[in-house]
Scaffold this active site. Structure first.
Site, PDB file in Angstrom:
ATOM      1  N   SER A   1       0.743  -1.139   0.056  1.00 20.12           N
ATOM      2  CA  SER A   1       0.019   0.061   0.124  1.00 20.12           C
ATOM      3  C   SER A   1       0.967   1.354   0.096  1.00 20.12           C
ATOM      4  O   SER A   1       0.315   2.353  -0.050  1.00 20.12           O
ATOM      5  CB  SER A   1      -0.866  -0.052   1.414  1.00 20.12           C
TER       6      SER A   1
ATOM      7  N   LYS B   1       0.482   3.401  -2.963  1.00 20.96           N
ATOM      8  CA  LYS B   1      -0.730   4.176  -3.179  1.00 20.96           C
ATOM      9  C   LYS B   1      -0.382   5.756  -3.110  1.00 20.96           C
ATOM     10  O   LYS B   1      -1.249   6.683  -3.358  1.00 20.96           O
ATOM     11  CB  LYS B   1      -1.804   3.893  -1.952  1.00 20.96           C
TER      12      LYS B   1
ATOM     13  N   TYR C   1      -4.289  -2.693 -10.188  1.00 23.86           N
ATOM     14  CA  TYR C   1      -4.005  -2.247  -8.743  1.00 23.86           C
ATOM     15  C   TYR C   1      -3.092  -3.547  -8.112  1.00 23.86           C
ATOM     16  O   TYR C   1      -2.414  -3.178  -7.219  1.00 23.86           O
ATOM     17  CB  TYR C   1      -5.515  -2.457  -7.932  1.00 23.86           C
TER      18      TYR C   1
ATOM     19  N   TYR D   1      -4.437   3.441   8.082  1.00 26.23           N
ATOM     20  CA  TYR D   1      -5.742   2.900   8.137  1.00 26.23           C
ATOM     21  C   TYR D   1      -6.275   3.031   9.659  1.00 26.23           C
ATOM     22  O   TYR D   1      -6.453   4.478  10.008  1.00 26.23           O
ATOM     23  CB  TYR D   1      -5.924   1.310   8.152  1.00 26.23           C
TER      24      TYR D   1
ATOM     25  N   VAL E   1       1.146  -3.725   3.885  1.00 27.00           N
ATOM     26  CA  VAL E   1       1.042  -4.799   4.604  1.00 27.00           C
ATOM     27  C   VAL E   1       2.303  -5.774   4.124  1.00 27.00           C
ATOM     28  O   VAL E   1       2.641  -6.872   4.717  1.00 27.00           O
ATOM     29  CB  VAL E   1      -0.055  -5.795   4.241  1.00 27.00           C
TER      30      VAL E   1
END
Ligand code: GLU
Length: 306
Positions: free
Chosen positions: A61, A64, A188, A240, A258
């Site tokens: 992530s 991102k 993705y 998160y 992760v």
């Protein structure tokens, strides 16, 4: 700085409590939880590293941040019709808010939001072209042509795609995705499967340290305002439902993945990348966060004081 990083790495190497390596992507479950790396890149071009800082890992992530930057370049403020800017307070792969909020993800860093960002970037192009553009952008910001996708990780995530596929189909049902769901997901998963070392990541974060300019290479990547806004999103949403905890303990904008990596930005001072594969209960690197907490304490770096 070198002594501090060496101390942090040896403290972390001795920890027995290392968190749990992500196993919902089987290819990530093979990573040795003993690994630990840290790299600090300064705007003047200096680099300090310790531990396994030159070993590539799956940035997941953290990618991102780069896809968001690319999407803002292509869509400008139009991006905010695809995705919001609020912390979610929910796990990275949660579906519940989507139903209440008509399929519009809370922010670009949760999975649903990042899938929407990919859709925004595609602009009727094929996944191959989109991925080539993303890769060349990441190589450009990191000033490193050797960065690649790990196709085995991407294939592993595709084979276990059900959760992310649910998010994407749910958004599609609300009319939120323009492109074919399988093409968006394939793009993705490859984006998340970028493999980078702490050193490469720390270099890639430098444009967020100096108001959009990578001073080490003398190139402007985004405007000062855009860099500040990306940092604000990292601060509020980068971890998160552990984002508040990270802000409290580390006090710097950061984005986790992760794979156990975290990219943190100390504005005006340094770009920091850390990697320890074991995760805490919110899916953020347990020792990576602890290492950044130590670094912030020792250096005094914080966006909440000086
Ligand atoms: N590729 C991962 C997923 O979609 C990213 C999650 C993360 O790094 O937090 O599940």
């Amino acid at each position: 700085m070198q002594k501090l990083l060496t101390d942090i790495a040896s403290t972390m190497q001795q920890e027995n409590e290392r968190g749990k390596v992500a196993d919902y992507i089987p290819q990530l479950a093979h990573v040795d939880p003993q690994r630990f790396g840290i790299a600090v890149a300064l705007p003047d071009g200096q680099l300090f590293t310790a531990g396994d800082a030159s070993e590539p890992f799956s940035i997941q992530s953290i990618s991102k941040v780069f896809s968001l930057t690319l999407a803002l370049g292509k869509r400008g403020d139009g991006l905010w019709s695809y995705v919001g800017r609020e912390p979610s307070g929910d796990p990275f792969n949660s579906i519940v808010q989507l139903e209440h909020e008509s399929g519009k993800p809370r922010n670009p860093f949760i999975n649903a939001g990042a899938i929407a960002v990919v859709d925004a970037i595609m602009m009727r192009h094929e996944p191959k072209e989109v991925l080539a553009e993303l890769l060349s952008f990441v190589r450009f910001v990191a000033n490193d042509e050797s960065i690649c996708f790990d196709h085995e990780v991407a294939a592993s995530e595709l084979a276990h795609k059900h959760r992310n596929a649910s998010l994407a189909h749910f958004m599609k049902a609300f009319g939120r995705l323009e492109h074919d769901v399988d093409k968006v997901l394939g793009t993705y998963f490859h984006q998340c499967a970028l493999a980078m070392s702490c050193t490469q990541l720390a270099h890639a974060g430098l444009f967020l340290v100096s108001d959009g300019v990578n001073k080490a290479t003398g190139t402007r990547v985004v405007s000062a305002q855009r860099a500040r806004r990306i940092n604000s999103l990292m601060m509020m949403c980068g971890h998160y439902d552990g984002s508040g905890e990270f802000a409290y303990r580390v006090g710097l904008p950061g984005k986790s993945g992760v794979g156990g990596g975290i990219l943190a930005v100390a504005p005006g001072r340094a770009s920091i990348a850390v990697w320890s594969p074991g995760l805490d209960g919110t899916g953020n690197s347990l020792l990576g966060t602890r290492a950044l907490e130590m670094l912030a304490q020792e250096t005094g770096w914080s966006v909440f004081g000086h």
